[in-house]
Design an enzyme around this catalytic site. Sequence first.
Site, PDB file in Angstrom:
ATOM      1  CD  GLU A 351      43.041 -21.517   4.806  1.00 23.52           C
ATOM      2  OE1 GLU A 351      43.131 -21.164   3.616  1.00 23.52           O
ATOM      3  OE2 GLU A 351      43.009 -22.709   5.158  1.00 23.52           O
ATOM      4  CD  GLU A 385      40.650 -17.878   1.579  1.00 23.42           C
ATOM      5  OE1 GLU A 385      41.216 -18.502   2.508  1.00 23.42           O
ATOM      6  OE2 GLU A 385      40.426 -18.396   0.467  1.00 23.42           O
TER       7      GLU A 385
END
Length: 963
Positions: A351, A385
Amino acid sequence: MGKVYYVSKNVGLGMLILGIGALATIIALSIAYDKERAKNRGKPDGATDSTNTPTPSTTPFVAKDPWDHYRLPNSLVPVFYNVTLWPRLEPNPDGMFMFTGHSAVVFRCVKETDLIIIHSNKLNLITFDGHHAKLSGLGEAVVPIIQKSWFVEKTEFLVIQLQSRLTVGESYVLYTRFLGELADDLEGFYRSEYMEDGVKKVIATSQMQATYARKTFPCFDEPAMKAVFNVTIIHTRDTVALSNGREIETINTVIDGVPVSVTTFEPTERMSTYLLAFIVSNFVNIQSTQHNNLLIRIWARKKAIDDKQGDYALNVTGAILQFYERYYNATYPLSKSDQIALPDFNAGAMENWGLITYRETALLYDPFISSTGNKERVATVISHELAHMWFGNLVTLQWWNDLWLNEGFASYVEYLGADYAEPTWNIKNQIILYDMYKAFAVDALASSHPLSRREDEVNDPAQISEMFNTISYSKGASVLRMLSEFLTEPVFAKGLSSYLNTFAFNNTVYTDLWDHFQQAVENTQGTYIPDTIENIMNHWTLQMGFPVVTIDTRTGSISQKHFLLDPDSVVDRPSQFNYTWFVPIKWMKAGVEQQQYWLLQKTEINSQMRVSGDEWVLANTNVSGYFRVNYDHDNWNRLLSLLSTNHKALSVINRAQIIDDTFNLARAKMINTTLALRSTKYLSKEIDYIPWESALRNLGYYILMFDRTEVYGALQAYLKKQIQPLFEYFKTITNNWTKIPTGHNDQYNQINAIGTACSMGVVGCRELMKSWYRQWMENPHHNPIHPNLKGTVYCHAIAIGGVEEWDFAWKMFKNATLASEASRLRSAMACAKAPWLLNRYLEYTLDPTKIRKQDATSTIQYVSQNVVGMPLAWNFVRARWDYIFQQYGKGSFSFASLISGVTQRFSTEFELQELKKFKEDNLHVGFGSATLALEQAIEKTKANIKWVTENKAHVLKWFTEST
Ligand SMILES: *[C@@H]1O[C@H](CO)[C@@H](O)[C@H](O)[C@H]1NC(C)=O
Ligand SMILES: *[C@@H]1O[C@H](CO)[C@@H](O)[C@H](O)[C@H]1NC(C)=O
Ligand SMILES: *[C@@H]1O[C@H](CO)[C@@H](O)[C@H](O)[C@H]1NC(C)=O
Ligand SMILES: *[C@@H]1O[C@H](CO)[C@@H](O)[C@H](O)[C@H]1NC(C)=O
């Protein structure tokens, strides 16, 4: 970090029924996969041994100097970095790929010190006047002179000793120039290679989490050391550079006689080092600005973009961002959102703020080649994410001990985001299968551990890396879902939004989140909780395991007990709550929802739960709580009879849960095995995926234990009878198999129906597989089999076919250009029934020109999952141990699962002796990374022997009578 656990998601149960011990394998794989991430290809780069490092202390190690501690001292805080990086995508004359760079960090002194301690690992730092950095001041402060500087390899620090002290409140600039290797080690700034049109392409990309930013440039590499980063990347003119911030400009120039482009990026927001990303590639993108004018881009290899494989990701990203903006009540914090699919990437996804990296399979979707499972994976990983863009990135936990909150949170809300993007999928239910069952499985063992660790228990990179496990992700998700359920979603969202807005761009500890939920409860009329959020949640986060709640509907007594899959296991980990929990129980009586009940003591009486006549009680509706439920025998009978007369009176999730609870309670010897088996009787009327999936996973163990015994005939006859209606149902709704069901879950259950029907011998199933496969053989350039069904069809066609079918699969395998197709075929070839075909295939695994080395051990495992292949694979492994160990024994994670895979059916005294002898015979060779797996295999074989001894007769009798 994105889910590394997606490894085996949605594989389709058609294969399981042929004998894959799916769940255990999945867990073993995901855990091992994590360990694998920590591997280090250790190479010389001249950085750490270059100077006057003080003599390392001898053992036992006592950390006396500040640089001996893994944590940074709290005297300096970074404010701003200028970072310039120049990766070389061509090898140098020594054949090594390198990058160079320089960085200036502005930091403030908050506590008087004459030391600058900053992370730096495997970097070669250029010296200035004999020191590894240059120090200057901002403003009026007198700048101390550097006395000496050195590296501490163990704690990955650059230490700078000053002649005098830094002044509190003043800011300074530390400047470094460095050289690093752009290795293919998937850590820090690294190199990834792939082939395009027969040409090798090199890209530079990065993975900083958890502790690899320090391998890219000297930095204060802890999540709470947030700063603003001003990034510049130098690259060849035919490539494009990306980073967290939006690019401001790219200018062409010449540096050191080399024509290059220099791309500068807007300064980032205040952020943690582990979320940085730097990528240089010749990828292309598709983009949209439809969501609030925000620039959303999907990047991938040109071919993938041309084939429109990025379209689906682009479609869902806007919707998911919109969902989170509303859910969090906070706008997307950055000026762009880039997502990029990398051919070579360790985790599922990462992420990085504004530049999320993915494995190709987690971002790219091809409507013609990908299955429904692939599509779901893309939607859920993106959702996971993007959830982090706020939770984790905007507000970041102070230290890695709270990782469970970060990952557990994203693993929970990913279902909400994906549900918003794909409202017809009913995807929220899937958390039961993919997270709760997985968490239950590991958390029911005496060897489990609590979600929460104390900050001082997690220090070095190995300890940090261990935090990325099933408990953090899946138990974390389950427990947070429970919290949201008992608070109600609006209250949960309110607490969340005030937490995010309060701590934006800063760091927190987990109790900060509990405080904000507490405020939300207090500001919302009518929300009752029996204690503070913190006290309630401590029961779930500070002690391991979960309870089984037992309700006796004859007396109204309700009690709780630590659930252990093996009732004889010994728990030596103490718990401050003595393994009792504050349990929020949603329940219903005879179909009517009741008020939520809080079980706070070990045993309580609730007269409401006493029932009469044919009234039934069902607790933990929708499995909103993280616990199992047991009842008195009469209530079980009433629930089972409800299933058989009117199963729709219960939700899909509860139908699944009755099955999963009974099978697990039976394993724990709390109820009879036959009661568990009886929970599957109603399945002849069930068409939904989740109950079927639960049953097939649980029956998978019975199949493994009995598929070489007389029980199997009876089991097969029973399951054949149960699956037949499902098979007919799909035949009808697909118009005699000419189309694919429209329902998302129906598509999964169609795979279950076909796979199970063929394994159990439902008339017409195998002929169907054979004819589809034949059509493909006759026209190899046009595969008529739907992507959803390919794995199942290939396997069964090869199982019933002969050498011709097998050789065709081999040819298609060798020609496959798509990794997922190659991997389906490789697995299907292990389904053959002819021993000579299987033995030949086993031999192929030792020839790297036939089976790639990385795939060898998993191929042997596939063969062992086949009941005919199991003894062949076991003989093969024993006969070749020496060689196999030489080739694969060093660290590969699939190596450990080779042992657990090959021995998963072991359940006789004779097999136990064989296993022990194998261990003795090969002590001189060793077992490497499979050492633990071998010990566990011996333990598991003993447990299997015991289980089979205790259950075989009842099980045979039950199956015989139920057919
Ligand atoms: C960062 O780079 C810019 C542009 O080169 C420069 O003006 C600025 O002074 C640098 N900051 C530091 C702290 O070196
Ligand atoms: C960031 O870097 C760019 C390019 O080097 C420079 O122009 C700009 O002034 C820098 N920003 C700051 C705040 O130093
Ligand atoms: C993306 O959305 C467009 C417009 O709604 C649609 O036509 C297209 O089929 C979608 N693509 C994919 C791969 O879902
Ligand atoms: C959303 O945020 C705004 C301002 O930040 C605030 O006034 C409002 O109450 C919030 N809404 C909810 C539902 O929390």
